[in-house]
Scaffold this active site. Structure first.
Site, PDB file in Angstrom:
ATOM      1  N   SER A   1      58.707  32.750  10.277  1.00  0.00           N
ATOM      2  CA  SER A   1      58.257  31.367  10.082  1.00  0.00           C
ATOM      3  C   SER A   1      57.737  31.115   8.662  1.00  0.00           C
ATOM      4  O   SER A   1      57.005  31.940   8.104  1.00  0.00           O
ATOM      5  CB  SER A   1      57.152  31.057  11.085  1.00  0.00           C
ATOM      6  OG  SER A   1      56.633  29.779  10.848  1.00  0.00           O
TER       7      SER A   1
ATOM      8  N   ASN B   1      50.313  33.675  -0.481  1.00  0.00           N
ATOM      9  CA  ASN B   1      50.615  32.247  -0.359  1.00  0.00           C
ATOM     10  C   ASN B   1      49.461  31.546   0.327  1.00  0.00           C
ATOM     11  O   ASN B   1      48.789  32.109   1.188  1.00  0.00           O
ATOM     12  CB  ASN B   1      51.923  32.029   0.402  1.00  0.00           C
ATOM     13  CG  ASN B   1      51.713  31.925   1.901  1.00  0.00           C
ATOM     14  OD1 ASN B   1      51.344  30.864   2.413  1.00  0.00           O
ATOM     15  ND2 ASN B   1      51.896  33.039   2.606  1.00  0.00           N
TER      16      ASN B   1
ATOM     17  N   GLY C   1      49.161  26.362   3.459  1.00  0.00           N
ATOM     18  CA  GLY C   1      48.278  25.481   4.235  1.00  0.00           C
ATOM     19  C   GLY C   1      49.048  24.613   5.214  1.00  0.00           C
ATOM     20  O   GLY C   1      48.683  23.463   5.470  1.00  0.00           O
TER      21      GLY C   1
ATOM     22  N   ASN D   1      51.405  30.242  16.785  1.00  0.00           N
ATOM     23  CA  ASN D   1      50.683  30.852  15.663  1.00  0.00           C
ATOM     24  C   ASN D   1      49.180  30.753  15.901  1.00  0.00           C
ATOM     25  O   ASN D   1      48.604  29.672  15.789  1.00  0.00           O
ATOM     26  CB  ASN D   1      51.088  30.148  14.358  1.00  0.00           C
ATOM     27  CG  ASN D   1      50.372  30.713  13.141  1.00  0.00           C
ATOM     28  OD1 ASN D   1      49.619  31.680  13.240  1.00  0.00           O
ATOM     29  ND2 ASN D   1      50.598  30.107  11.989  1.00  0.00           N
TER      30      ASN D   1
ATOM     31  N   CYS E   1      46.968  31.675  11.424  1.00  0.00           N
ATOM     32  CA  CYS E   1      47.253  31.202  10.063  1.00  0.00           C
ATOM     33  C   CYS E   1      46.047  31.472   9.171  1.00  0.00           C
ATOM     34  O   CYS E   1      44.940  31.021   9.474  1.00  0.00           O
ATOM     35  CB  CYS E   1      47.565  29.712  10.038  1.00  0.00           C
ATOM     36  SG  CYS E   1      47.890  29.171   8.345  1.00  0.00           S
TER      37      CYS E   1
ATOM     38  N   LYS F   1      52.118  34.765  18.185  1.00  0.00           N
ATOM     39  CA  LYS F   1      52.117  35.469  16.898  1.00  0.00           C
ATOM     40  C   LYS F   1      50.710  35.934  16.544  1.00  0.00           C
ATOM     41  O   LYS F   1      49.787  35.134  16.393  1.00  0.00           O
ATOM     42  CB  LYS F   1      52.655  34.552  15.798  1.00  0.00           C
ATOM     43  CG  LYS F   1      52.721  35.254  14.459  1.00  0.00           C
ATOM     44  CD  LYS F   1      53.736  34.623  13.576  1.00  0.00           C
ATOM     45  CE  LYS F   1      53.837  35.318  12.248  1.00  0.00           C
ATOM     46  NZ  LYS F   1      54.740  34.618  11.352  1.00  0.00           N
TER      47      LYS F   1
ATOM     48  N   GLY G   1      55.068  40.673   2.208  1.00  0.00           N
ATOM     49  CA  GLY G   1      55.964  41.511   1.422  1.00  0.00           C
ATOM     50  C   GLY G   1      55.692  42.995   1.656  1.00  0.00           C
ATOM     51  O   GLY G   1      54.835  43.371   2.470  1.00  0.00           O
TER      52      GLY G   1
HETATM   53  C1  LIG Z   1      55.320  31.193   2.046  1.00  0.00           C
HETATM   54  C2  LIG Z   1      55.010  31.661   3.434  1.00  0.00           C
HETATM   55  C3  LIG Z   1      54.769  30.717   4.446  1.00  0.00           C
HETATM   56  C4  LIG Z   1      54.478  31.122   5.747  1.00  0.00           C
HETATM   57  N1  LIG Z   1      54.269  30.175   6.710  1.00  0.00           N
HETATM   58  C5  LIG Z   1      54.029  30.572   7.998  1.00  0.00           C
HETATM   59  C6  LIG Z   1      53.868  29.595   9.035  1.00  0.00           C
HETATM   60  O1  LIG Z   1      53.965  28.390   8.816  1.00  0.00           O
HETATM   61  N2  LIG Z   1      53.613  30.049  10.295  1.00  0.00           N
HETATM   62  C7  LIG Z   1      53.509  31.397  10.591  1.00  0.00           C
HETATM   63  O2  LIG Z   1      53.282  31.760  11.745  1.00  0.00           O
HETATM   64  N3  LIG Z   1      53.688  32.338   9.619  1.00  0.00           N
HETATM   65  C8  LIG Z   1      53.938  31.946   8.350  1.00  0.00           C
HETATM   66  N4  LIG Z   1      54.123  32.894   7.364  1.00  0.00           N
HETATM   67  C9  LIG Z   1      54.019  34.338   7.717  1.00  0.00           C
HETATM   68  C10 LIG Z   1      55.399  34.981   7.927  1.00  0.00           C
HETATM   69  O3  LIG Z   1      56.102  34.359   8.982  1.00  0.00           O
HETATM   70  C11 LIG Z   1      55.273  36.493   8.206  1.00  0.00           C
HETATM   71  O4  LIG Z   1      54.528  36.697   9.372  1.00  0.00           O
HETATM   72  C12 LIG Z   1      54.597  37.243   7.065  1.00  0.00           C
HETATM   73  O5  LIG Z   1      54.937  36.693   5.811  1.00  0.00           O
HETATM   74  C13 LIG Z   1      54.945  38.734   7.061  1.00  0.00           C
HETATM   75  O6  LIG Z   1      56.345  38.944   6.868  1.00  0.00           O
HETATM   76  P1  LIG Z   1      57.013  39.210   5.414  1.00  0.00           P
HETATM   77  O7  LIG Z   1      56.186  40.238   4.722  1.00  0.00           O
HETATM   78  O8  LIG Z   1      58.414  39.643   5.724  1.00  0.00           O
HETATM   79  O9  LIG Z   1      56.976  37.905   4.692  1.00  0.00           O
HETATM   80  C14 LIG Z   1      54.428  32.517   6.051  1.00  0.00           C
HETATM   81  C15 LIG Z   1      54.660  33.457   5.046  1.00  0.00           C
HETATM   82  C16 LIG Z   1      54.959  33.051   3.748  1.00  0.00           C
HETATM   83  C17 LIG Z   1      55.232  34.095   2.706  1.00  0.00           C
END
Ligand SMILES: Cc1cc2nc3c(=O)[nH]c(=O)nc-3n(C[C@H](O)[C@H](O)[C@H](O)COP(=O)(O)O)c2cc1C
Length: 307
Positions: free
Chosen positions: A25, A73, A76, A131, A134, A169, A221
């Site tokens: 997401s 990030n 918000g 979620n 957040c 989540k 990341g």
């Molecule tokens: C720019 C950005 C926006 C995100 N927005 C949401 C969101 O709206 N809702 C949510 O549950 N997780 C959100 N996440 C979390 C990701 O879905 C994920 O759980 C987290 O980034 C870990 O995975 P990754 O390391 O592969 O990015 C966001 C992550 C990033 C980087």
């Protein structure tokens, strides 16, 4: 070879994915942005940006800061709001083969329930990701996921409001994530996904103030991958429901580690920013691994590396 996985085995209709690679997401928009770039229908599922009852502008800029092996990030929850999702996005999704899971987030428990009932039975929506973690909003959101009781309350309220499969989540911002996972399982969650981002910050020493407009943000990341992997391992050992693992997955090797730790599927997030085709590259790599190792069914690999 069979790559398909079931994310809601307790449901009559279930939530079957053609393969275990999903988008995370907030890192893949509404999916529509990418449909002309490559064949998004090959994905296991698309999870859309966090959706709230009303549209949100998000936090002040800057909202992104690069860090060693990761990104901070503080978006918000900028999003178009549930009514626009129903009007503009769901009709497009209804024509897709790939299932779309809508990520929902609220400030109050009633917000989650209202979102769940508004999205119930809508063509094009195959499930909800709830979620409760957040890191980038002040009230609500993350607070529900830090302890088992409020996490269970949100889950039960969503469960009452919809017949859609529910994936909750989880946030790493808690004492024992396995306890929170067990609580949401008992409250009716069909699956859990983890991890959301842990909080972090960067200070701009020239300006003598935090770099992000919101001061802090969520770290994602490869920097968080070993932490996420261990949490997935712990949760998969504690619950019966399917686990979706995410946190720094950038290659098929990474994805296979999460699957072998016990994840039935994986989410790819930050890797999409450098390579939007990352989820499909990861899928290809999983297929190659299975062919090389003589694995006929992906389910043989789920939990296979727990030791
Ligand atoms: C720019 C950005 C926006 C995100 N927005 C949401 C969101 O709206 N809702 C949510 O549950 N997780 C959100 N996440 C979390 C990701 O879905 C994920 O759980 C987290 O980034 C870990 O995975 P990754 O390391 O592969 O990015 C966001 C992550 C990033 C980087």
């Amino acid at each position: 070879m069979n790559l398909s996985v079931q994310l809601a085995p307790k449901r009559k209709k279930g939530l079957r994915l053609a393969n275990p690679v999903m988008t995370a997401s907030g890192t893949f928009g509404w999916g529509t942005e990418y449909q002309h770039l490559f064949d998004i229908q090959r994905l296991g599922a698309i999870v859309c940006k966090g959706t709230t009852l009303k549209p949100r502008e998000g936090n002040p800029q800057p909202r992104i800061a690069e860090t060693p092996c990761g990104v901070l990030n503080s978006i918000g929850l900028q999003n178009i709001g549930v009514e626009a999702v129903l009007k503009e996005k769901a009709p497009v999704w209804a024509g897709w083969r790939v299932p779309v899971i809508v990520n929902i987030v609220g400030i109050r428990i009633e917000d989650y329930a209202r979102l769940a009932s508004m999205l119930d039975g809508v063509a094009g929506i195959s499930g909800l990701e709830v979620n409760i973690g957040c890191p980038n909003i002040e009230a609500g959101g993350v607070e529900f996921g830090t302890r088992p009781e409020p996490a269970a309350e949100v889950t039960a309220a969503v469960k009452r409001a919809t017949s859609l499969p529910i994936m909750v989540k989880l946030t790493p911002k808690t004492g024992d994530i396995a306890e929170v996972a067990k609580a949401v399982e008992n409250a009716g969650a069909d699956a859990v996904s983890l991890i959301n981002t842990p909080r972090g910050m960067v200070i701009d020493i020239a300006k003598r103030k935090p770099l992000l407009g919101n001061k802090y943000g969520g770290l994602s990341g490869p920097a968080i991958r070993p932490i996420a992997l261990h949490m997935v391992y712990s949760v998969a050992g504690a619950v019966e429901i399917p686990v979706v693992g995410m946190g720094g997955i950038a290659t098929s090797n990474d994805a296979l580690q999460f699957i072998m730790a016990g994840a039935s599927a994986v989410g790819v997030g930050t890797a999409n920013f450098t390579n939007p085709g990352a989820p499909l590259d990861i899928l290809d790599g999983i297929e190659q691994f299975m062919a090389k190792e003589g694995v006929e069914d992906i389910t043989e690999l789920i939990g296979a590396g727990r030791g």
